[in-house]
Design a protein around this motif. Structure first.
Motif, PDB file in Angstrom:
ATOM      1  N   LYS A 347       0.657  -1.182   0.112  1.00  0.00           N
ATOM      2  CA  LYS A 347       0.132  -0.064  -0.021  1.00  0.00           C
ATOM      3  C   LYS A 347       0.928   1.426   0.014  1.00  0.00           C
ATOM      4  N   THR A 348       0.581   2.176  -0.923  1.00  0.00           N
ATOM      5  CA  THR A 348       1.436   3.480  -0.931  1.00  0.00           C
ATOM      6  C   THR A 348       0.665   4.435   0.384  1.00  0.00           C
ATOM      7  N   VAL A 349       1.713   4.847   1.027  1.00  0.00           N
ATOM      8  CA  VAL A 349       1.468   5.896   2.239  1.00  0.00           C
ATOM      9  C   VAL A 349       2.428   7.059   2.102  1.00  0.00           C
ATOM     10  N   SER A 350       1.861   8.292   2.015  1.00  0.00           N
ATOM     11  CA  SER A 350       2.513   9.484   2.461  1.00  0.00           C
ATOM     12  C   SER A 350       2.386  10.275   3.311  1.00  0.00           C
ATOM     13  N   LEU A 351       3.445  10.843   3.833  1.00  0.00           N
ATOM     14  CA  LEU A 351       3.283  11.890   5.023  1.00  0.00           C
ATOM     15  C   LEU A 351       2.357  12.941   4.889  1.00  0.00           C
ATOM     16  N   ALA A 352       2.266  13.292   3.611  1.00  0.00           N
ATOM     17  CA  ALA A 352       1.160  14.444   3.333  1.00  0.00           C
ATOM     18  C   ALA A 352      -0.159  13.810   3.804  1.00  0.00           C
ATOM     19  N   ASP A 353      -0.695  12.598   3.544  1.00  0.00           N
ATOM     20  CA  ASP A 353      -1.652  12.123   3.968  1.00  0.00           C
ATOM     21  C   ASP A 353      -2.066  12.349   5.408  1.00  0.00           C
ATOM     22  N   TYR A 354      -1.063  12.657   6.082  1.00  0.00           N
ATOM     23  CA  TYR A 354      -1.350  12.771   7.753  1.00  0.00           C
ATOM     24  C   TYR A 354      -1.290  14.631   7.956  1.00  0.00           C
ATOM     25  N   LYS A 355      -1.375  15.229   7.174  1.00  0.00           N
ATOM     26  CA  LYS A 355      -1.390  16.806   7.304  1.00  0.00           C
ATOM     27  C   LYS A 355      -2.524  17.232   8.300  1.00  0.00           C
ATOM     28  N   GLY A 356      -2.112  17.765   9.465  1.00  0.00           N
ATOM     29  CA  GLY A 356      -3.238  18.197  10.591  1.00  0.00           C
ATOM     30  C   GLY A 356      -3.046  17.001  11.548  1.00  0.00           C
ATOM     31  N   LYS A 357      -2.310  16.047  11.702  1.00  0.00           N
ATOM     32  CA  LYS A 357      -2.288  14.980  12.574  1.00  0.00           C
ATOM     33  C   LYS A 357      -0.789  15.343  13.023  1.00  0.00           C
ATOM     34  N   THR A 358      -0.446  14.795  14.347  1.00  0.00           N
ATOM     35  CA  THR A 358       0.849  14.804  14.833  1.00  0.00           C
ATOM     36  C   THR A 358       1.302  13.173  14.593  1.00  0.00           C
ATOM     37  N   VAL A 359       2.608  13.285  13.700  1.00  0.00           N
ATOM     38  CA  VAL A 359       3.062  12.011  13.393  1.00  0.00           C
ATOM     39  C   VAL A 359       4.516  11.406  14.065  1.00  0.00           C
ATOM     40  N   VAL A 360       4.493  10.506  14.583  1.00  0.00           N
ATOM     41  CA  VAL A 360       5.885   9.838  15.152  1.00  0.00           C
ATOM     42  C   VAL A 360       6.373   9.034  14.034  1.00  0.00           C
ATOM     43  N   VAL A 361       7.634   9.474  13.579  1.00  0.00           N
ATOM     44  CA  VAL A 361       8.221   8.722  12.482  1.00  0.00           C
ATOM     45  C   VAL A 361       9.405   8.066  13.119  1.00  0.00           C
ATOM     46  N   ASP A 362       9.577   6.599  13.043  1.00  0.00           N
ATOM     47  CA  ASP A 362      10.573   5.817  13.670  1.00  0.00           C
ATOM     48  C   ASP A 362      11.368   5.195  12.686  1.00  0.00           C
ATOM     49  N   PHE A 363      12.551   5.346  12.546  1.00  0.00           N
ATOM     50  CA  PHE A 363      13.409   4.855  11.473  1.00  0.00           C
ATOM     51  C   PHE A 363      13.990   3.578  12.317  1.00  0.00           C
ATOM     52  N   TRP A 364      13.998   2.384  11.735  1.00  0.00           N
ATOM     53  CA  TRP A 364      14.579   1.137  12.227  1.00  0.00           C
ATOM     54  C   TRP A 364      14.828   0.353  11.219  1.00  0.00           C
ATOM     55  N   ALA A 365      15.562  -0.905  11.471  1.00  0.00           N
ATOM     56  CA  ALA A 365      15.781  -1.993  10.735  1.00  0.00           C
ATOM     57  C   ALA A 365      15.885  -3.317  11.513  1.00  0.00           C
ATOM     58  N   ASP A 451       4.765  17.685  13.751  1.00  0.00           N
ATOM     59  CA  ASP A 451       3.461  18.443  13.939  1.00  0.00           C
ATOM     60  C   ASP A 451       2.475  18.509  12.990  1.00  0.00           C
ATOM     61  N   LYS A 452       1.189  19.011  13.356  1.00  0.00           N
ATOM     62  CA  LYS A 452      -0.062  19.117  12.288  1.00  0.00           C
ATOM     63  C   LYS A 452       0.403  20.042  11.016  1.00  0.00           C
ATOM     64  N   ASN A 453       1.244  20.908  11.248  1.00  0.00           N
ATOM     65  CA  ASN A 453       1.661  21.732  10.176  1.00  0.00           C
ATOM     66  C   ASN A 453       2.932  21.230   9.400  1.00  0.00           C
ATOM     67  N   GLY A 454       3.359  19.992   9.615  1.00  0.00           N
ATOM     68  CA  GLY A 454       4.360  19.354   8.807  1.00  0.00           C
ATOM     69  C   GLY A 454       5.975  19.681   9.184  1.00  0.00           C
TER      70      GLY A 454
END
Length: 484
Positions: A347-365, A451-454
């Motif tokens: 499934k394709t997911v974009s950070l822009a899809d969550y504009k207006g939300k607070t997003v936790v981005v976790d880089f891992w392996a 944050d919600k403003n990107g």
């Protein structure tokens, strides 16, 4: 405030070979050019690196490879590796690839035979001053023999490790394996050696190269030595070692404090034991077992368990307030690079899809131990916001080391029942993981709060050792980001 599990990367192998033959000033110069925002500087560096490839010294080739990698010229770096194998058939690159079968061999006798043949083919004295790759191999042989109850061989190979700052790790690795097999006296002796080496780097050798890494082990080696004594019911001997381990750092360790409390309670020192656990819970570094012990000790020290719930509520409130106060000073405001990735199901997911939300981005392996150790706490943090549609967690798998990374990432998440949205930051045509590069990540796990403003409001590498502290930190960052 934050007790981080360090992302310790020992720069072993040929990727970093060659630097020892260059002056520090040359390395610093190349590094400045690589980090420069001026394309002329990067062009100058590339030209210099291509000149190095005309050399007949493998060290020069490996220096060129390293800096092409820093410039995100991954394909060029990979090409140098292939050409190096041809030009230097008995060199460092080939040597490092041929050590892998030694690590993979399970039988200690065969492993030892393979090690002896390998080191004879690639004599250390002919391949630079770095010995860490040989030490890793020695450690592999040592541990294999320990797992087969061959104490003499295990101790021998642990003692052959040459790299000073890593000798403690070699001894401790063998000690851990011997302890599991019940060889407590031998394990204790090796932990003593590891502890003594680490103490030297903590004190008299603190200015030597690698001292920071070596010194970092002191508390852990001390705790493990004391734990062996606990196994032997030698509580009086364990006590001063744990006290020194506890007092050696300004930060709180759940492992050390847990062992310390156990010994104090065995010796009837309930008030001291309560104080140590109290210290742990106030820093969010108490395990579930320690919390159970705390409730029992509270009743012993206070005379009853009346007031325990109020005590814990106050402690948790103080922890939350302290974390928020510290984190408020660390807020930043940078535009978050946008990205579009496939998740593990395609499934394709974009950070822009969550504009207006607070997003936790976790880089891992999947190969990253600290990343995986942080996941139970991240699961708790995500669950805390499970009903909050304004908060989204995205776990981005990056820096893959295997061909079918998507399948491996999906399997790991599925097998461990983590309810995470996992996106795949796979290498592009140039061999670059674009998203992690755009976020200027230098080590994982690294997490961002957007944050919600990107805008990125927090960036943090590593994770807090205690689950309470880790969950509270993530929660505090989310809430501070929401407030702006």
């Amino acid at each position: 405030m934050r007790t981080k599990v360090m992302l310790t990367v020992l720069l072993a192998g040929s990727l970093y070979q060659g630097w020892a033959q260059n002056t520090d000033s040359t390395i610093q110069y190349y590094t400045r050019l690589a980090k420069s925002s001026d394309e002329k500087d990067k062009a100058l560096l590339k030209n210099t690196l291509y000149q190095l490839l005309k050399s007949d010294k493998e060290d020069d080739w490996l220096t060129a490879r390293r800096f092409f990698y820093q410039l995100n010229e991954i394909n060029v770096s990979d090409s140098i590796t292939k050409a190096d194998r041809v030009k230097f058939p008995l060199g460092q690159v080939v040597r490092d690839s041929e050590v892998e079968p030694i690590y993979n061999e399970k039988d200690p006798v065969k492993k030892e035979e393979m090690f002896k043949a390998w080191i004879s083919k690639y004599p250390p004295e002919k391949l630079g001053s770095d010995r860490i790759v040989y030490d890793y191999a020695r450690n592999s042989v040592s541990t294999a023999y320990a797992n087969e109850d061959n104490v003499e061989k295990a101790v021998y190979y642990a003692g052959q490790i040459e790299t000073g700052p890593w000798r403690g790790e070699g001894y401790a690795s063998a000690a851990q394996a011997l302890r599991k097999k019940g060889h407590l006296a031998e394990a204790a002796d090796l932990y003593k050696k590891a502890r003594a080496i680490s103490y030297e780097y903590l004190t008299t050798k603190r200015n030597e190269p690698g001292a920071g890494f070596a010194a970092m082990g002191f508390r852990g080696y001390s705790t493990q030595l004391a734990s062996v004594y606990v196994d032997q019911k030698r509580y009086e001997e364990a006590l001063p070692i744990l006290k020194e381990a506890h007092d050696s750092s300004k930060t709180v360790s759940a492992a050390t404090n847990s062992a310390y409390v156990q010994v104090l309670e065995k010796l009837g020192k309930n008030n001291e034991a309560f104080d140590v656990i109290d210290e742990s819970v106030k820093e969010g570094q108490a395990t579930g077992e320690m919390k159970a012990t705390l409730k029992r000790l509270y009743a012993k020290v206070k005379g009853s368990d009346a007031g325990y719930d109020e005590y814990m509520a106050t402690v948790n409130k103080q922890l939350a307030a302290k974390i928020r106060k510290d984190l408020a000073k660390q807020m930043i405001k940078e535009t978050a690079p946008l990205f579009t990735l496939k998740d593990v199901n395609g499934k394709t997911v974009s950070l822009a899809d969550y504009k207006g939300k607070t997003v936790v981005v976790d880089f891992w392996a999947t190969w990253c131990g600290p990343c995986k150790r942080s996941f139970p706490a991240m699961k708790l943090a995500q669950a805390k916001y499970g009903s909050n549609s304004d908060v989204q967690f995205l776990f981005i798998h990056t820096w893959e080391k295997e061909e079918n990374a998507t399948a491996s990432a999906k399997a790991y998440i599925t097998d461990n029942k983590y309810p995470f949205e996992v996106l795949m930051d796979l290498k592009n045509a140039k061999g670059v993981n674009e998203v992690v590069t755009s976020y200027k990540v230098s080590g994982i796990p690294t997490k961002f709060i957007v944050d919600k403003n990107g805008d990125i409001r927090f960036r943090f590498t590593g994770f807090s050792e205690g689950e309470d502290a880790a969950v509270e930190e993530v929660s505090a960052m989310i809430e501070l980001a929401q407030k702006g």
